[in-house]
Scaffold this motif. Structure first.
Motif, PDB file in Angstrom:
ATOM      1  N   ASN A  33      -0.597 -10.217 -12.038  1.00 46.90           N
ATOM      2  CA  ASN A  33      -0.271  -9.298 -12.895  1.00 46.90           C
ATOM      3  C   ASN A  33      -0.781  -7.819 -12.278  1.00 46.90           C
ATOM      4  O   ASN A  33       0.086  -6.822 -12.529  1.00 46.90           O
ATOM      5  N   TRP A  34      -1.888  -7.806 -11.971  1.00 41.44           N
ATOM      6  CA  TRP A  34      -2.668  -6.783 -11.785  1.00 41.44           C
ATOM      7  C   TRP A  34      -2.001  -6.094 -10.670  1.00 41.44           C
ATOM      8  O   TRP A  34      -1.540  -4.635 -10.562  1.00 41.44           O
ATOM      9  N   SER A  35      -1.731  -6.808  -9.513  1.00 44.24           N
ATOM     10  CA  SER A  35      -1.099  -6.284  -8.172  1.00 44.24           C
ATOM     11  C   SER A  35       0.453  -6.033  -8.466  1.00 44.24           C
ATOM     12  O   SER A  35       0.802  -5.241  -7.778  1.00 44.24           O
ATOM     13  N   LEU A  36       0.884  -6.712  -9.254  1.00 42.32           N
ATOM     14  CA  LEU A  36       2.386  -6.439  -9.742  1.00 42.32           C
ATOM     15  C   LEU A  36       2.384  -5.206 -10.211  1.00 42.32           C
ATOM     16  O   LEU A  36       3.283  -4.455  -9.815  1.00 42.32           O
ATOM     17  N   ALA A  37       1.596  -4.832 -11.174  1.00 45.52           N
ATOM     18  CA  ALA A  37       1.566  -3.654 -11.957  1.00 45.52           C
ATOM     19  C   ALA A  37       1.496  -2.550 -11.120  1.00 45.52           C
ATOM     20  O   ALA A  37       2.184  -1.571 -11.100  1.00 45.52           O
ATOM     21  N   TYR A  38       0.418  -2.822 -10.400  1.00 47.08           N
ATOM     22  CA  TYR A  38       0.420  -1.564  -9.171  1.00 47.08           C
ATOM     23  C   TYR A  38       1.579  -1.407  -8.344  1.00 47.08           C
ATOM     24  O   TYR A  38       2.062  -0.414  -7.980  1.00 47.08           O
ATOM     25  N   ARG A  39       2.169  -2.461  -7.784  1.00 44.32           N
ATOM     26  CA  ARG A  39       3.460  -2.441  -6.857  1.00 44.32           C
ATOM     27  C   ARG A  39       4.655  -1.698  -7.789  1.00 44.32           C
ATOM     28  O   ARG A  39       5.316  -0.869  -7.384  1.00 44.32           O
ATOM     29  N   LEU A  40       4.648  -1.920  -8.995  1.00 44.27           N
ATOM     30  CA  LEU A  40       5.820  -1.452  -9.978  1.00 44.27           C
ATOM     31  C   LEU A  40       5.719   0.187  -9.934  1.00 44.27           C
ATOM     32  O   LEU A  40       6.511   0.753 -10.356  1.00 44.27           O
ATOM     33  N   VAL A  41       4.418   0.687 -10.146  1.00 45.17           N
ATOM     34  CA  VAL A  41       4.280   2.128 -10.435  1.00 45.17           C
ATOM     35  C   VAL A  41       3.719   2.907  -9.171  1.00 45.17           C
ATOM     36  O   VAL A  41       4.197   4.050  -9.143  1.00 45.17           O
ATOM     37  N   ALA A  42       2.602   2.450  -8.638  1.00 46.87           N
ATOM     38  CA  ALA A  42       1.984   3.209  -7.402  1.00 46.87           C
ATOM     39  C   ALA A  42       2.781   3.860  -6.494  1.00 46.87           C
ATOM     40  O   ALA A  42       2.797   5.132  -6.348  1.00 46.87           O
ATOM     41  N   PRO A  43       3.884   2.885  -5.888  1.00 39.28           N
ATOM     42  CA  PRO A  43       4.818   3.604  -4.835  1.00 39.28           C
ATOM     43  C   PRO A  43       5.612   4.867  -5.328  1.00 39.28           C
ATOM     44  O   PRO A  43       5.767   5.774  -4.908  1.00 39.28           O
ATOM     45  N   HIS A  44       6.023   4.686  -6.519  1.00 42.59           N
ATOM     46  CA  HIS A  44       6.859   5.689  -7.223  1.00 42.59           C
ATOM     47  C   HIS A  44       6.113   6.830  -7.398  1.00 42.59           C
ATOM     48  O   HIS A  44       6.596   8.334  -7.124  1.00 42.59           O
ATOM     49  N   LEU A  45       4.843   6.988  -7.930  1.00 44.17           N
ATOM     50  CA  LEU A  45       4.060   8.151  -8.065  1.00 44.17           C
ATOM     51  C   LEU A  45       3.607   8.752  -6.774  1.00 44.17           C
ATOM     52  O   LEU A  45       3.306   9.760  -7.029  1.00 44.17           O
ATOM     53  N   GLN A  46       3.406   7.865  -5.673  1.00 46.17           N
ATOM     54  CA  GLN A  46       3.016   8.636  -4.576  1.00 46.17           C
ATOM     55  C   GLN A  46       4.293   9.458  -4.072  1.00 46.17           C
ATOM     56  O   GLN A  46       4.184  10.542  -3.481  1.00 46.17           O
ATOM     57  N   ALA A  47       5.558   8.663  -4.389  1.00 44.46           N
ATOM     58  CA  ALA A  47       6.849   9.350  -3.974  1.00 44.46           C
ATOM     59  C   ALA A  47       7.261  10.586  -4.720  1.00 44.46           C
ATOM     60  O   ALA A  47       7.642  11.711  -4.486  1.00 44.46           O
ATOM     61  N   ARG A  48       6.783  10.433  -6.032  1.00 49.83           N
ATOM     62  CA  ARG A  48       7.168  11.612  -6.943  1.00 49.83           C
ATOM     63  C   ARG A  48       5.962  11.748  -7.911  1.00 49.83           C
ATOM     64  O   ARG A  48       5.770  11.311  -8.890  1.00 49.83           O
ATOM     65  N   PRO A  49       5.185  12.726  -7.203  1.00 52.28           N
ATOM     66  CA  PRO A  49       3.838  13.080  -8.024  1.00 52.28           C
ATOM     67  C   PRO A  49       4.082  13.666  -9.403  1.00 52.28           C
ATOM     68  O   PRO A  49       4.753  14.437  -9.565  1.00 52.28           O
ATOM     69  N   GLY A  50       3.554  13.118 -10.520  1.00 49.16           N
ATOM     70  CA  GLY A  50       3.534  13.771 -11.501  1.00 49.16           C
ATOM     71  C   GLY A  50       4.944  13.159 -12.649  1.00 49.16           C
ATOM     72  O   GLY A  50       5.333  13.621 -13.621  1.00 49.16           O
TER      73      GLY A  50
END
Length: 213
Positions: A33-50
């Motif tokens: 769950n933790w790593s899945l949650a990271y994958r669900l949101v982190a790449p998108h915030l890296q591509a779209r900060p804020g």
């Protein structure tokens, strides 16, 4: 897994040691769950900060997403869940808890397993928004295809390969910017497992002291 022995194919590659600085109880879901949650949101915030993030959930995945999204600089995190205890945890992570608005978010994360909630998430995206679905949808339902077409959204719905994201997810867990321990609802002795596992818990963790065996 609740077995004494587990066969792990390609173990030298697939197994990742938990850093000694991290609490094993807090990180009991590190490989799921933790790593899945990271994958669900982190790449998108890296591509779209804020980016503004909508989380429609029923449990631990969505709560982890709230924590990670806030830590990685989301401008707004809105958490939708009928459970008041879950909403309180999300609020502790800095998320708002209210009804979502149409076309209000760059990223929506759905992890309910309900098609109607996935449809709600899709309707709340801005043009060219992205929806990540981690729900296991066992029942059929309808998606707002015309609305999706007119808005130009992207939907990804899939089981995930979290191994590739484990190192980065563990780095974030050890950064001090997040607090996954808040999601752990109950810590139980291993011997209680047969009685406790069928009960409803947000995130139970069963602890076994091998030094006493």
């Amino acid at each position: 897994m609740f077995s004494d022995l587990v066969h792990v194919p390609y173990a030298d590659t697939m197994l990742v040691p938990l850093p000694t600085s991290l609490d094993p109880v807090a990180m009991a879901s590190a490989s799921d769950n933790w790593s899945l949650a990271y994958r669900l949101v982190a790449p998108h915030l890296q591509a779209r900060p804020g980016a503004r993030v909508l989380v429609i959930a029923r449990g631990s995945i969505g709560l982890y997403v709230c924590d990670i999204a806030r830590a990685l600089g989301a401008a707004d995190v809105l958490y939708v869940d009928p459970d008041p205890v879950h909403r309180e945890i999300a609020a502790g992570y800095g998320a708002r808890t209210a009804e979502p608005i149409r076309h209000g978010f760059e990223l929506a994360v759905e992890s309910t397993g309900r098609v109607d909630q996935l449809a709600l998430a899709l309707r709340c995206l801005v043009p060219e928004g992205f929806c990540e679905s981690a729900g296991n949808h066992f029942r059929p339902g309808e998606l707002p295809l015309l609305d999706m077409y007119l808005t130009g959204v992207t939907l990804r719905i899939a089981r995930d390969n979290v191994r590739a994201h484990l190192p980065d997810a563990l780095d974030l867990a050890g950064s001090g910017l997040v607090d996954p321990a808040r999601v752990v609802s109950t810590v139980l002795d291993w011997e209680q497992l047969p009685e406790a596992l069928p009960e409803r818990h947000l995130k139970p963790v069963f602890v076994r002291d091998l030094t006493k065996e």
